[in-house]
Design a protein around this motif. Structure first.
Motif, PDB file in Angstrom:
ATOM      1  N   GLU A   1      -3.435   3.863  -0.239  1.00 55.05           N
ATOM      2  CA  GLU A   1      -2.472   2.862  -0.668  1.00 55.05           C
ATOM      3  C   GLU A   1      -3.072   2.059  -1.806  1.00 55.05           C
ATOM      4  O   GLU A   1      -4.172   1.511  -1.685  1.00 55.05           O
ATOM      5  CB  GLU A   1      -2.086   1.961   0.506  1.00 55.05           C
ATOM      6  N   LEU A   2      -2.355   1.985  -2.926  1.00 54.62           N
ATOM      7  CA  LEU A   2      -2.887   1.419  -4.163  1.00 54.62           C
ATOM      8  C   LEU A   2      -1.887   0.474  -4.786  1.00 54.62           C
ATOM      9  O   LEU A   2      -0.681   0.745  -4.814  1.00 54.62           O
ATOM     10  CB  LEU A   2      -3.194   2.564  -5.143  1.00 54.62           C
ATOM     11  N   THR A   3      -2.405  -0.623  -5.335  1.00 53.16           N
ATOM     12  CA  THR A   3      -1.605  -1.520  -6.155  1.00 53.16           C
ATOM     13  C   THR A   3      -2.242  -1.637  -7.532  1.00 53.16           C
ATOM     14  O   THR A   3      -3.454  -1.844  -7.648  1.00 53.16           O
ATOM     15  CB  THR A   3      -1.500  -2.927  -5.528  1.00 53.16           C
ATOM     16  N   ILE A   4      -1.430  -1.484  -8.569  1.00 54.87           N
ATOM     17  CA  ILE A   4      -1.861  -1.763  -9.934  1.00 54.87           C
ATOM     18  C   ILE A   4      -1.267  -3.108 -10.320  1.00 54.87           C
ATOM     19  O   ILE A   4      -0.044  -3.260 -10.423  1.00 54.87           O
ATOM     20  CB  ILE A   4      -1.386  -0.674 -10.918  1.00 54.87           C
ATOM     21  N   VAL A   5      -2.139  -4.081 -10.495  1.00 57.19           N
ATOM     22  CA  VAL A   5      -1.717  -5.430 -10.867  1.00 57.19           C
ATOM     23  C   VAL A   5      -1.726  -5.516 -12.389  1.00 57.19           C
ATOM     24  O   VAL A   5      -2.781  -5.529 -13.018  1.00 57.19           O
ATOM     25  CB  VAL A   5      -2.637  -6.497 -10.257  1.00 57.19           C
TER      26      VAL A   5
ATOM     27  N   ASN B   1       0.902   6.232  -2.062  1.00 57.58           N
ATOM     28  CA  ASN B   1       1.738   5.051  -1.848  1.00 57.58           C
ATOM     29  C   ASN B   1       1.348   4.021  -2.906  1.00 57.58           C
ATOM     30  O   ASN B   1       0.325   3.358  -2.791  1.00 57.58           O
ATOM     31  CB  ASN B   1       1.518   4.506  -0.435  1.00 57.58           C
ATOM     32  N   LEU B   2       2.181   3.884  -3.930  1.00 54.35           N
ATOM     33  CA  LEU B   2       1.817   3.099  -5.110  1.00 54.35           C
ATOM     34  C   LEU B   2       2.734   1.895  -5.280  1.00 54.35           C
ATOM     35  O   LEU B   2       3.960   2.015  -5.279  1.00 54.35           O
ATOM     36  CB  LEU B   2       1.902   3.988  -6.362  1.00 54.35           C
ATOM     37  N   THR B   3       2.097   0.741  -5.473  1.00 53.74           N
ATOM     38  CA  THR B   3       2.808  -0.484  -5.819  1.00 53.74           C
ATOM     39  C   THR B   3       2.407  -0.892  -7.230  1.00 53.74           C
ATOM     40  O   THR B   3       1.229  -0.881  -7.572  1.00 53.74           O
ATOM     41  CB  THR B   3       2.469  -1.628  -4.844  1.00 53.74           C
TER      42      THR B   3
END
Length: 286
Positions: free
Chosen positions: A2-6, A27-29
């Protein structure tokens, strides 16, 4: 995973597009501060959020239950902002992140796309990750303090990787388009100062490699061709069959720059897709 790119600007979007092709089950945010970008970003992620990284509630919502956080931050707008704008963008975001760590027990990896400008002017000499950085400007001091804050967040349960990027080029930022306006004009100095570049696809590829390989510490992300400004400009204008720049002579007011080594990037296993600016052989720059 699970990854988030801010921060999904030029580089963040390039990373998301590569992940869509190479990691379709991820699972990308993605986060952005620009409402108008929703239409072009929504198909790249499982979740798209409006997020100001200096706002605790918004950043917590973006990072909760995530194992990896990638920060591709940049000041808003196309113009160079002052040091206060840098402090707001970088320092305040990472101070906010630090305050939230007790509420982010799943976060195991932080990757930050920083800047190779922290090396300052090395009078044309080579620098690498072991070279002491030089905060010659307020902007540089902010970037170094940001690196320090992030480094302190690392430990046995959380890896922190700082990618020091050279100047980006690629689709939408093609060098020929950016330099053609110099044709026939006079430029102060002799163009001896070195510049360092990396293609946006390599910057994105190195970031994904850092994520997959659990890299930590500082890694320079640059191509194989540090190039003097006069060579860069003259080569581009000649390729476009435009009138050359007329250099007025004398030393560069900004110094001779630096040549940045990418040995650690290669030792970690990343193979550059674009090792040279135009795919040709590197010139002799000594």
């Amino acid at each position: 995973m699970e990854l988030t790119i801010v921060g999904c600007g030029y580089l963040g979007e390039a990373v998301a597009r590569q992940l869509q092709t190479r990691r379709p089950a991820l699972n990308l945010t993605l986060t952005t501060t620009v409402t108008e970008r929703h239409a072009e970003l929504t198909d790249l992620a499982d979740q798209l959020l409006l997020c100001d990284a200096t706002e605790p509630a918004q950043l917590l919502a973006a990072l909760q239950h995530r194992r990896t956080a990638v920060f591709c931050l940049a000041p808003r707008g196309n113009r160079r902002v002052n040091a206060d704008g840098y402090r707001q963008t970088f320092l305040e975001s990472f101070r906010c992140l630090r305050s939230l760590l007790p509420d982010l027990p799943h976060l195991r990896q932080i990757i930050y796309t920083g800047s190779s400008s922290v090396y300052g002017d090395a009078d044309g000499d080579w620098v690498d990750e072991s070279t002491a950085p030089a905060a010659e400007t307020e902007h540089g001091a902010v970037l170094l303090e940001s690196e320090r804050l992030l480094t302190e967040m690392g430990g046995c349960k959380r890896r922190v990787c700082i990618l020091r990027l050279a100047a980006l080029h690629g689709p939408g930022r093609e060098l020929d388009d950016r330099l053609k306006g110099l044709a026939g004009r006079e430029r102060t100095g002799d163009g001896r100062s070195f510049s360092n570049w990396v293609h946006v696809h390599d910057a994105a590829g190195a970031l994904i490699a850092a994520m997959d390989g659990a890299w930590s510490g500082i890694v320079n992300v640059v191509n194989d061709e540090p190039i003097r400004m006069r060579n860069l400009v003259d080569r581009s204008l000649e390729r476009q069959q435009l009138e050359p720049v007329h250099w007025s002579g004398g030393p560069e007011t900004s110094g001779n720059g630096r040549r940045i080594r990418n040995n650690r990037l290669k030792a970690l296993g990343y193979r550059l897709q674009y090792p040279m600016l135009d795919g040709g052989r590197a010139e002799c720059l000594l």
